[in-house]
Design an enzyme around this catalytic site. Sequence first.
Site, PDB file in Angstrom:
ATOM      1  N   GLU A   1       0.518  -1.134  -0.120  1.00  0.00           N
ATOM      2  CA  GLU A   1       0.011   0.073  -0.037  1.00  0.00           C
ATOM      3  C   GLU A   1       0.810   1.227   0.118  1.00  0.00           C
ATOM      4  O   GLU A   1       1.825   1.385   0.732  1.00  0.00           O
ATOM      5  CB  GLU A   1      -0.759   0.032   1.267  1.00  0.00           C
TER       6      GLU A   1
ATOM      7  N   ASN B   1      -4.532   5.301  -2.152  1.00  0.00           N
ATOM      8  CA  ASN B   1      -5.577   5.504  -1.399  1.00  0.00           C
ATOM      9  C   ASN B   1      -6.399   6.921  -2.129  1.00  0.00           C
ATOM     10  O   ASN B   1      -5.679   7.407  -2.609  1.00  0.00           O
ATOM     11  CB  ASN B   1      -5.364   6.080  -0.137  1.00  0.00           C
TER      12      ASN B   1
ATOM     13  N   GLU C   1      -7.962   2.217  -3.099  1.00  0.00           N
ATOM     14  CA  GLU C   1      -8.523   1.827  -1.958  1.00  0.00           C
ATOM     15  C   GLU C   1      -9.477   2.985  -1.621  1.00  0.00           C
ATOM     16  O   GLU C   1      -8.969   4.132  -1.429  1.00  0.00           O
ATOM     17  CB  GLU C   1      -7.669   1.858  -0.625  1.00  0.00           C
TER      18      GLU C   1
ATOM     19  N   ASP D   1     -12.100   0.388   2.067  1.00  0.00           N
ATOM     20  CA  ASP D   1     -10.992   0.535   3.100  1.00  0.00           C
ATOM     21  C   ASP D   1     -11.745   0.712   4.498  1.00  0.00           C
ATOM     22  O   ASP D   1     -12.851   1.352   4.432  1.00  0.00           O
ATOM     23  CB  ASP D   1      -9.959   1.739   2.658  1.00  0.00           C
TER      24      ASP D   1
ATOM     25  N   GLU E   1      -5.861  -5.088   8.013  1.00  0.00           N
ATOM     26  CA  GLU E   1      -4.956  -4.126   8.323  1.00  0.00           C
ATOM     27  C   GLU E   1      -4.411  -3.915   9.726  1.00  0.00           C
ATOM     28  O   GLU E   1      -5.326  -4.315  10.776  1.00  0.00           O
ATOM     29  CB  GLU E   1      -4.951  -2.722   7.522  1.00  0.00           C
TER      30      GLU E   1
HETATM   31  P1  C2E Z   1      -5.325   3.434   5.681  1.00  0.00           P
HETATM   32  O1  C2E Z   1      -5.445   3.408   4.304  1.00  0.00           O
HETATM   33  O2  C2E Z   1      -6.244   2.752   6.593  1.00  0.00           O
HETATM   34  O3  C2E Z   1      -3.989   3.078   6.078  1.00  0.00           O
HETATM   35  C1  C2E Z   1      -3.463   2.140   6.978  1.00  0.00           C
HETATM   36  C2  C2E Z   1      -2.804   3.056   8.124  1.00  0.00           C
HETATM   37  O4  C2E Z   1      -2.316   2.127   9.232  1.00  0.00           O
HETATM   38  C3  C2E Z   1      -1.607   3.742   7.679  1.00  0.00           C
HETATM   39  O5  C2E Z   1      -1.396   4.989   8.511  1.00  0.00           O
HETATM   40  C4  C2E Z   1      -0.545   2.797   8.300  1.00  0.00           C
HETATM   41  O6  C2E Z   1       0.915   3.322   8.378  1.00  0.00           O
HETATM   42  C5  C2E Z   1      -0.990   2.302   9.537  1.00  0.00           C
HETATM   43  N1  C2E Z   1      -0.657   1.022  10.061  1.00  0.00           N
HETATM   44  C6  C2E Z   1      -0.250  -0.243   9.258  1.00  0.00           C
HETATM   45  N2  C2E Z   1       0.004  -1.284   9.906  1.00  0.00           N
HETATM   46  C7  C2E Z   1      -0.177  -0.793  11.246  1.00  0.00           C
HETATM   47  C8  C2E Z   1      -0.048  -1.612  12.429  1.00  0.00           C
HETATM   48  O7  C2E Z   1       0.276  -2.801  12.425  1.00  0.00           O
HETATM   49  N3  C2E Z   1      -0.342  -0.706  13.512  1.00  0.00           N
HETATM   50  C9  C2E Z   1      -0.736   0.434  13.469  1.00  0.00           C
HETATM   51  N4  C2E Z   1      -1.190   0.912  14.665  1.00  0.00           N
HETATM   52  N5  C2E Z   1      -0.929   1.068  12.343  1.00  0.00           N
HETATM   53  C10 C2E Z   1      -0.586   0.487  11.309  1.00  0.00           C
HETATM   54  P2  C2E Z   1      -0.788   6.174   7.997  1.00  0.00           P
HETATM   55  O8  C2E Z   1       0.010   6.050   6.902  1.00  0.00           O
HETATM   56  O9  C2E Z   1      -0.730   7.024   8.928  1.00  0.00           O
HETATM   57  O10 C2E Z   1      -2.157   6.501   7.122  1.00  0.00           O
HETATM   58  C11 C2E Z   1      -3.535   7.017   7.764  1.00  0.00           C
HETATM   59  C12 C2E Z   1      -4.421   7.201   6.713  1.00  0.00           C
HETATM   60  O11 C2E Z   1      -4.279   8.180   5.692  1.00  0.00           O
HETATM   61  C13 C2E Z   1      -4.743   5.807   5.685  1.00  0.00           C
HETATM   62  O12 C2E Z   1      -5.330   5.132   6.441  1.00  0.00           O
HETATM   63  C14 C2E Z   1      -5.351   6.683   4.761  1.00  0.00           C
HETATM   64  O13 C2E Z   1      -6.999   6.586   4.951  1.00  0.00           O
HETATM   65  C15 C2E Z   1      -5.002   8.047   4.578  1.00  0.00           C
HETATM   66  N6  C2E Z   1      -4.066   8.162   3.626  1.00  0.00           N
HETATM   67  C16 C2E Z   1      -2.600   8.027   3.362  1.00  0.00           C
HETATM   68  N7  C2E Z   1      -2.197   8.042   2.370  1.00  0.00           N
HETATM   69  C17 C2E Z   1      -3.049   8.640   1.674  1.00  0.00           C
HETATM   70  C18 C2E Z   1      -3.240   9.057   0.231  1.00  0.00           C
HETATM   71  O14 C2E Z   1      -2.221   9.503  -0.566  1.00  0.00           O
HETATM   72  N8  C2E Z   1      -4.568   9.676  -0.271  1.00  0.00           N
HETATM   73  C19 C2E Z   1      -5.375   9.415   0.668  1.00  0.00           C
HETATM   74  N9  C2E Z   1      -6.883  10.054   0.100  1.00  0.00           N
HETATM   75  N10 C2E Z   1      -5.608   9.182   1.898  1.00  0.00           N
HETATM   76  C20 C2E Z   1      -4.308   8.639   2.455  1.00  0.00           C
HETATM   77 MG    MG Z   2      -7.673   1.919   7.273  1.00  0.00          MG
HETATM   78 MG    MG Z   3      -5.890   2.479   2.794  1.00  0.00          MG
END
Ligand code: C2E
Ligand code: MG
Ligand code: MG
Length: 400
Positions: free
Chosen positions: A179, A237, A269, A299, A356
């Site tokens: 991802e 995403n 996603e 998602d 996830e």
């Molecule tokens: P998401 O798409 O549900 O992504 C999963 C989030 O969970 C990611 O946080 C990831 O770093 C985190 N994660 C993965 N494995 C674990 C784990 O084992 N434990 C815990 N506690 N967390 C884990 P991140 O990178 O901070 O991203 C947060 C959200 O921001 C994403 O949730 C997504 O909804 C959004 N996002 C990130 N990049 C983009 C993007 O380019 N465009 C859009 N529209 N949304 C984005």
């Molecule tokens: Mg998520």
């Molecule tokens: Mg995602």
Amino acid sequence: MIAGELNFLVVEDDDFQRRMVVAMLRSLGAIEVREAGNGRQALEILHIANSQPVDIVLCDMDMPEMDGMEFLRHLGQENNTAAVIILSMLERVLLVSVEKMSEAYGVKLLGAVEKPITRAQLEALILRYERGESRARQSRGALRVFTFEEIRQGMKEKQFEPYFQPKVDMKTGRLMGAEALARWIHPQCGVIAPYAFIPLLEKAQEMDELTFMMLEKSVAACRSLQDKDHSLVISINVSLTSLTDITLADRITQGVLDAGVDPRSIVLEITESAAMTDVAHALENLARLRMHGFGLSIDDFGTGYSSMQQLMRIAFSELKIDQSFVRDIAHNEAMRIMVESSIGLARKLKVKSVAEGVETQQDWDALKSLKCDIAQGYFIAKPMSLDAFMDYCADADVDE
Ligand code: C2E
Ligand code: MG
Ligand code: MG
């Protein structure tokens, strides 16, 4: 004494319960514990000039005058850096939506527990804070608050990059994709996570530029991985709010084809972060993307608003179970049932189930016994830069 150096604030209207939590904190070594009977009093305490900032707020939800939800909203809007533990009588499923709400407001949430909290739970949450805090100290920038103008400037200078988090086939253990998660590589503040910029961009309805920057860089990464014989599926995403623009599907498709990538190697996603009115446009975009061969993933399944249910009518290809359900799977029966039925639903709909937030061996084992298809989480690997991910792929190849 784990809590010794931290400043606490306990927000709870019930005197007995408040005293219990305070006593528990003291027994864990806490010295500085302040108390409030509702959200308004808590805000007043936080606003006292020159006082030590509060590190951890323990907060009830149902309170007179200003309830916990309103309090958390203010905390988020004021960009207060205190971490929050939610204490509530709400059922677990409701707590999950409060968790989601807090995230959406940018509140640093340590966890949400049903009352009464036990000493062991409290201790574990404080430890979680200390582990997180040491991470935050390394990149102090994570705590900085950015204005919309700063974010826009960063975008102009193309400072945003995808980080890649592996997705693994649970049956074979093989790496099957990653991802792409947006990171702001800030020249002074270091690597900034999405919560610091996405909510602002969404509010200003300015997500498009980020979406396309991420798409372009992630698709280019997919191409170079394929050139090195790693045929991986890259997930990107897309916010549901972006899908109201009916030209989006064609623009995405064109971008992917121009980079010489087959849309079949890309999963989009779809995340729902706000209730949406224009479901028809979103459906049109999604149907078109599916027709062009993109994979579509729902998602954060289980936490969205109702428009997501309508989107289930579209032929999506993957159901991604939210980490708030996965996190407690080994300990909480209701969560396990939720995950089990989501996996069952995916199987009946003949789409892939993805979990996830897989953090431990226990999580992995539980998911495996429920026959979940794909896993993603810290247990496998954290999100990493493209260079690091290239190395990771090379190592994964050697292991096979
Ligand atoms: P998401 O798409 O549900 O992504 C999963 C989030 O969970 C990611 O946080 C990831 O770093 C985190 N994660 C993965 N494995 C674990 C784990 O084992 N434990 C815990 N506690 N967390 C884990 P991140 O990178 O901070 O991203 C947060 C959200 O921001 C994403 O949730 C997504 O909804 C959004 N996002 C990130 N990049 C983009 C993007 O380019 N465009 C859009 N529209 N949304 C984005
Ligand atoms: Mg998520
Ligand atoms: Mg995602």
